[in-house]
Design an enzyme around this catalytic site. Structure first.
Site, PDB file in Angstrom:
ATOM      1  N   ALA A   1      36.945 -24.269  14.961  1.00 32.14           N
ATOM      2  CA  ALA A   1      36.051 -25.001  15.851  1.00 32.14           C
ATOM      3  C   ALA A   1      36.298 -26.502  15.808  1.00 32.14           C
ATOM      4  O   ALA A   1      35.948 -27.224  16.742  1.00 32.14           O
ATOM      5  CB  ALA A   1      34.601 -24.718  15.479  1.00 32.14           C
TER       6      ALA A   1
ATOM      7  N   GLU B   1      30.139 -13.304  25.864  1.00 34.37           N
ATOM      8  CA  GLU B   1      31.249 -12.428  25.493  1.00 34.37           C
ATOM      9  C   GLU B   1      30.776 -11.084  24.935  1.00 34.37           C
ATOM     10  O   GLU B   1      31.372 -10.038  25.216  1.00 34.37           O
ATOM     11  CB  GLU B   1      32.140 -13.117  24.455  1.00 34.37           C
ATOM     12  CG  GLU B   1      33.309 -12.286  23.964  1.00 34.37           C
ATOM     13  CD  GLU B   1      34.332 -11.989  25.048  1.00 34.37           C
ATOM     14  OE1 GLU B   1      34.659 -10.800  25.245  1.00 34.37           O
ATOM     15  OE2 GLU B   1      34.789 -12.927  25.704  1.00 34.37           O
TER      16      GLU B   1
ATOM     17  N   GLY C   1      30.534  -5.157  23.168  1.00 38.49           N
ATOM     18  CA  GLY C   1      30.208  -5.495  21.785  1.00 38.49           C
ATOM     19  C   GLY C   1      31.271  -6.357  21.142  1.00 38.49           C
ATOM     20  O   GLY C   1      31.484  -7.503  21.535  1.00 38.49           O
TER      21      GLY C   1
ATOM     22  N   ILE D   1      34.520  -5.909  21.203  1.00 31.40           N
ATOM     23  CA  ILE D   1      35.812  -5.953  21.891  1.00 31.40           C
ATOM     24  C   ILE D   1      35.966  -7.309  22.576  1.00 31.40           C
ATOM     25  O   ILE D   1      35.088  -7.726  23.325  1.00 31.40           O
ATOM     26  CB  ILE D   1      35.915  -4.854  22.969  1.00 31.40           C
ATOM     27  CG1 ILE D   1      35.647  -3.478  22.371  1.00 31.40           C
ATOM     28  CG2 ILE D   1      37.297  -4.870  23.621  1.00 31.40           C
ATOM     29  CD1 ILE D   1      35.557  -2.372  23.413  1.00 31.40           C
TER      30      ILE D   1
ATOM     31  N   GLU E   1      18.120   4.117  19.445  1.00 34.50           N
ATOM     32  CA  GLU E   1      16.763   3.672  19.184  1.00 34.50           C
ATOM     33  C   GLU E   1      15.811   4.877  19.159  1.00 34.50           C
ATOM     34  O   GLU E   1      16.176   5.985  19.548  1.00 34.50           O
ATOM     35  CB  GLU E   1      16.308   2.700  20.270  1.00 34.50           C
ATOM     36  CG  GLU E   1      17.179   1.461  20.421  1.00 34.50           C
ATOM     37  CD  GLU E   1      17.004   0.487  19.272  1.00 34.50           C
ATOM     38  OE1 GLU E   1      16.006   0.605  18.526  1.00 34.50           O
ATOM     39  OE2 GLU E   1      17.883  -0.389  19.113  1.00 34.50           O
TER      40      GLU E   1
ATOM     41  N   LYS F   1      26.056  -3.170  32.230  1.00 25.10           N
ATOM     42  CA  LYS F   1      27.372  -3.689  31.857  1.00 25.10           C
ATOM     43  C   LYS F   1      28.351  -3.580  33.022  1.00 25.10           C
ATOM     44  O   LYS F   1      29.167  -4.481  33.253  1.00 25.10           O
ATOM     45  CB  LYS F   1      27.900  -2.939  30.632  1.00 25.10           C
ATOM     46  CG  LYS F   1      27.077  -3.175  29.363  1.00 25.10           C
ATOM     47  CD  LYS F   1      27.539  -2.293  28.222  1.00 25.10           C
ATOM     48  CE  LYS F   1      26.708  -2.524  26.976  1.00 25.10           C
ATOM     49  NZ  LYS F   1      27.071  -1.609  25.866  1.00 25.10           N
TER      50      LYS F   1
ATOM     51  N   GLY G   1      27.559  -2.312  16.886  1.00 26.55           N
ATOM     52  CA  GLY G   1      27.535  -2.628  15.466  1.00 26.55           C
ATOM     53  C   GLY G   1      27.190  -4.085  15.221  1.00 26.55           C
ATOM     54  O   GLY G   1      27.509  -4.966  16.032  1.00 26.55           O
TER      55      GLY G   1
END
Length: 343
Positions: free
Chosen positions: A30, A121, A126, A128, A182, A197, A294
């Protein structure tokens, strides 16, 4: 660079963990350290080494906070806080696909007006690294078709049914026990998560708003062992796909269980993994594959956006409020399997 994290659940705590564990490498990439100044959550975490606040006003009014990570989820509170952060001149990074699908165009325009960025992103795929290369292809090419396994929970359930002969009910219980689903799994197994998505990917491809509520959506609740047996006899397996074709008349889009030929790259995507196949006009076929869910994979994607902001190296992934026509299912032809019982 000082940041604030809204929501200390799975993703929010994961972002803090990734920044802590990888602090040296993140700072090197960064060009400066990325430090958590505040965490906002209604719950108390006395053992955590962060400054917890319950009032967003504290974050909103602090000029040191340059980026707000929205990890609350949903469309209501998340929308309010994201909008307030942008109006306060702060960048926003979010993995919240519901927020982006419902309010993306408005928030992008607002961010541009106030000279900040809204990055997302982790909202699709997730962990990827999907949005950046997908949008990079759009700079010089045109997406014509996409098909993807975009929900890890549904894919896990179907994998258990296919490989182990598990019933839908037992596979769902297993997914809940492992933390993949869930207590109310409707958004996953009903296809609504994948639908949002898909709308994001189509909005990026067209540069206009694709309303996810107009996309025909079917879940996996009615899939049975008999369906898998029939599919196997004919050289197929069943996958829950989000698919679309971009045409001159509009977008053909559907989220539903599909027969996928054994040997097709999507047929081998199992458990909680995600994949996206895309066909571009000149590039041809490309495929993205990886861990679609995850805590740490998703958090890593969020942190990659934080590094983008620090480097000022992000591409403008946005779309306008102009709507794209979603063609009704009656407006085009598609093969459909019909299994008939005898006796």
């Amino acid at each position: 660079m000082k940041i604030a994290i809204l929501g200390y659940g799975v993703v929010g705590s994961g972002v803090a963990e990734v920044l802590k564990v990888n602090s040296a490498s993140v700072a090197k990439k960064a060009g400066e350290s990325i430090d958590v100044k505040y965490v906002s959550d209604l719950r108390d975490f006395p053992d955590e080494p962060y400054s917890f606040v319950k009032n967003f006003d504290t974050i909103e009014s602090d000029p040191e906070v340059k980026v707000v990570v929205e990890a609350i989820g949903g469309e209501t509170i998340a929308y309010d806080f994201a909008k307030r952060a942008i109006l306060a001149g702060k960048h926003v990074v979010t993995p919240n696909k519901a927020l982006i699908a419902a309010h993306g165009a408005e928030l992008f325009a607002l961010a541009e007006k106030h000279g900040v960025h809204l990055l997302f992103e982790a909202s699709v795929g997730g962990g990827i690294p999907l949005i950046r290369p997908y949008c990079g292809a759009l700079l010089t090419d045109e997406i014509q078709e996409i098909a993807g396994i975009l929900n890890g929970t549904s894919n896990y359930i179907l994998t258990q049914m296919h490989e182990n002969g598990t019933s839908y009910a037992d596979a769902l219980k297993s997914a809940q026990k492992l933390g993949y689903a869930e207590a109310d799994p409707t958004a996953d197994v009903g296809g609504f998560d994948a639908c949002r998505k898909l709308a994001i990917l189509l909005s990026l491809a067209t540069g206009k708003t694709v309303d996810y509520t107009n996309i025909e959506t079917e879940g996996i609740e009615n899939i049975s062992a008999e369906d898998f047996a029939f599919a196997a006899e004919n050289g197929y397996t069943l996958k829950h796909l989000a698919t679309a074709k971009l045409t001159a008349d509009g977008v053909q889009a559907i989220v539903a269980p599909f027969l996928v030929k054994i040997g097709h790259p999507l047929s081998t995507v199992r458990d909680v993994y995600n994949a996206l196949w895309a066909k571009a006009k000149t590039t041809g076929n490309v495929m993205f594959y990886g861990s679609g869910a995850g805590k740490l994979p998703t958090a890593s994607a969020v942190v990659s956006n934080l590094v983008d902001i620090a480097q000022n190296a992000h591409a403008p992934h946005t779309w306008t409020a102009e709507s794209v026509r979603i063609l009704p299912a009656s407006g085009y032809e598609m093969k459909k399997m019909l299994r008939v019982y005898e006796g």
